[in-house]
Design a protein around this motif. Structure first.
Motif, short mmCIF file in Angstrom:
data_model
loop_
_atom_site.label_atom_id
_atom_site.label_comp_id
_atom_site.label_asym_id
_atom_site.label_seq_id
_atom_site.Cartn_x
_atom_site.Cartn_y
_atom_site.Cartn_z
N THR A 184 0.84 -1.19 0.00
CA THR A 184 0.00 0.00 0.00
C THR A 184 0.88 1.24 0.00
OG1 THR A 184 -1.70 -1.18 1.27
CG2 THR A 184 -1.85 1.22 1.18
N VAL A 185 0.66 2.13 -0.95
CA VAL A 185 1.40 3.39 -1.01
C VAL A 185 0.68 4.41 -0.13
CG1 VAL A 185 2.22 5.25 -2.49
CG2 VAL A 185 2.26 2.89 -3.33
N LEU A 186 1.30 4.78 0.98
CA LEU A 186 0.72 5.74 1.91
C LEU A 186 1.01 7.18 1.50
CD1 LEU A 186 1.62 3.93 5.27
CD2 LEU A 186 -0.46 3.72 3.91
N ASN A 187 2.13 7.36 0.81
CA ASN A 187 2.49 8.68 0.31
C ASN A 187 3.33 8.51 -0.95
OD1 ASN A 187 2.39 11.68 1.28
ND2 ASN A 187 4.48 11.40 0.53
N PRO A 188 3.09 9.29 -2.01
CA PRO A 188 2.16 10.41 -2.09
C PRO A 188 0.70 9.94 -2.14
CG PRO A 188 3.17 9.99 -4.22
CD PRO A 188 3.88 9.12 -3.25
N THR A 189 -0.16 10.72 -1.56
CA THR A 189 -1.58 10.42 -1.53
C THR A 189 -2.22 10.80 -2.87
OG1 THR A 189 -2.13 12.61 -0.68
CG2 THR A 189 -1.65 10.89 0.94
N PRO A 190 -3.40 10.26 -3.15
CA PRO A 190 -4.10 10.68 -4.38
C PRO A 190 -4.29 12.19 -4.47
CG PRO A 190 -5.13 8.73 -3.46
CD PRO A 190 -4.12 9.18 -2.46
N ALA A 191 -4.52 12.82 -3.30
CA ALA A 191 -4.69 14.27 -3.29
C ALA A 191 -3.40 14.97 -3.70
CB ALA A 191 -5.14 14.73 -1.90
N ALA A 192 -2.25 14.46 -3.23
CA ALA A 192 -0.97 15.06 -3.59
C ALA A 192 -0.69 14.90 -5.08
CB ALA A 192 0.15 14.42 -2.77
N ILE A 193 -1.04 13.75 -5.62
CA ILE A 193 -0.85 13.53 -7.06
C ILE A 193 -1.74 14.49 -7.84
CG2 ILE A 193 -1.18 11.86 -8.93
CD1 ILE A 193 -0.46 9.65 -6.96
N ASN A 194 -2.95 14.66 -7.37
CA ASN A 194 -3.87 15.57 -8.04
C ASN A 194 -3.37 17.02 -7.97
OD1 ASN A 194 -6.60 16.09 -9.28
ND2 ASN A 194 -6.83 17.30 -7.41
N ASP A 195 -2.71 17.37 -6.85
CA ASP A 195 -2.22 18.73 -6.67
C ASP A 195 -1.02 19.06 -7.56
OD1 ASP A 195 -4.12 19.38 -4.78
OD2 ASP A 195 -2.86 18.85 -3.07
N TYR A 196 -0.08 18.08 -7.69
CA TYR A 196 1.21 18.41 -8.29
C TYR A 196 1.52 17.69 -9.60
CZ TYR A 196 2.14 20.58 -3.78
OH TYR A 196 2.06 21.38 -2.68
N ALA A 197 0.81 16.64 -9.92
CA ALA A 197 1.12 15.90 -11.15
C ALA A 197 0.81 16.74 -12.38
CB ALA A 197 0.35 14.59 -11.19
N GLN A 198 1.68 16.63 -13.37
CA GLN A 198 1.49 17.35 -14.63
C GLN A 198 2.06 16.52 -15.77
OE1 GLN A 198 4.84 20.62 -14.81
NE2 GLN A 198 3.95 20.59 -12.74
N PRO A 199 1.53 16.68 -16.96
CA PRO A 199 2.03 15.87 -18.10
C PRO A 199 3.44 16.30 -18.50
CG PRO A 199 0.43 17.49 -18.83
CD PRO A 199 0.42 17.56 -17.33
N ARG A 200 4.23 15.27 -18.87
CA ARG A 200 5.59 15.53 -19.35
C ARG A 200 5.87 14.59 -20.52
NH1 ARG A 200 11.29 15.04 -15.92
NH2 ARG A 200 12.67 15.57 -17.67
N TYR A 201 6.37 15.17 -21.58
CA TYR A 201 6.64 14.40 -22.80
C TYR A 201 8.09 13.92 -22.80
CZ TYR A 201 7.21 13.21 -27.73
OH TYR A 201 7.48 12.55 -28.90
#
Length: 247
Positions: free
Chosen positions: A91-108
């Motif tokens: 189980t991945v406790l961190n990063p949380t889904p909320a953190a991924i939603n906050d900071y994730a961005q597309p990269r080519y």
């Protein structure tokens, strides 16, 4: 002689019990190291669940080693890989889904001709350490780049008799056969083939008939590890190897 005959079964059980407890301590210590290795694998592979499971298997291999040879090492790794896939939950406790939603961005990535949605990992020491007002996760980007995992692992106890007794005690088994724990239970196989475990673990429980037949009596062990990500976390990588359900 009479006194020895009376005390021998109890003495033998105590000796077996001591041996099994020592093996449990060894397994827990090995699991702690294996979980750290799994986290390190995830840190350099975008949080890949598949990579973490491979790292976990390599770390658990010593538990399954039975021969000091190349063939023995290969067999130990194969058995560890099977149990890491079938009898462990990461189980991945961190990063949380909320953190991924906050900071994730597309990269080519031109070399792969592919675009991934990921949390940036470069130049973290120079990035703003404050928590944005729009961040629902309540953490900054540095904290979002910390990988924390929890591993739930089913260790198969194999010391005769004691393994079954510990399994019964750990699961608080209810009604059993009329002759006690050494009989062909459960008492009501038409209702619950697991023997009415009061604290039954969904992954680490076995049908009692199967346990008697195969000699597999597992107990759950848990461990956690925290590492700093060395590659960008990808949401897709976190789900590239599903956990067993225990069904």
């Amino acid at each position: 002689m009479v006194e020895f005959i009376i005390i021998a079964p109890l003495l033998l059980f105590v000796c077996f019990g001591t041996l099994q407890l020592v093996l449990l301590y060894q397994a827990k210590s090995t699991l702690d190291v294996a979980v750290l290795e799994a986290a390190r694998e995830g840190a350099v592979n975008h949080g890949s669940m598949h990579a973490m499971r491979s790292g976990l298997a390599r770390g658990l291999a010593p538990i399954y080693a039975r021969q000091a040879s190349a063939e023995g090492a290969a067999a130990a790794l194969a058995n560890a890989q099977a149990d890491a896939s079938n009898f462990s939950v990461i189980t991945v406790l961190n990063p949380t889904p909320a953190a991924i939603n906050d900071y994730a961005q597309p990269r080519y990535y031109p070399d792969e001709a592919a675009t991934y949605t990921e949390i940036p990992n470069d130049s973290l020491m120079y990035r703003d350490a404050s928590v944005p007002s729009t961040a629902s996760s309540g953490m900054n980007i540095q904290d979002a780049n910390i990988l924390k995992i929890h591993v739930h692992y089913c260790y198969n106890m194999y010391v005769p008799l004691v393994n079954k007794v510990i399994y019964y005690a750990a699961n608080v088994i209810g009604p059993i056969g009329t002759g006690g724990i050494l009989t062909h239970e459960p008492a009501r196989p038409d209702i619950d083939p697991y023997g009415f475990p009061k604290n039954g673990d969904a992954l680490c429980k076995v049908k009692l008939a199967d346990g008697i037949k195969t000699g597999r009596w597992p107990i759950s062990l848990d461990s956690e590890a925290v590492v700093r990500m060395q590659s960008p976390v990808r949401a897709s990588a976190l789900n590239d190897s599903p956990n067993p359900t225990g069904d």
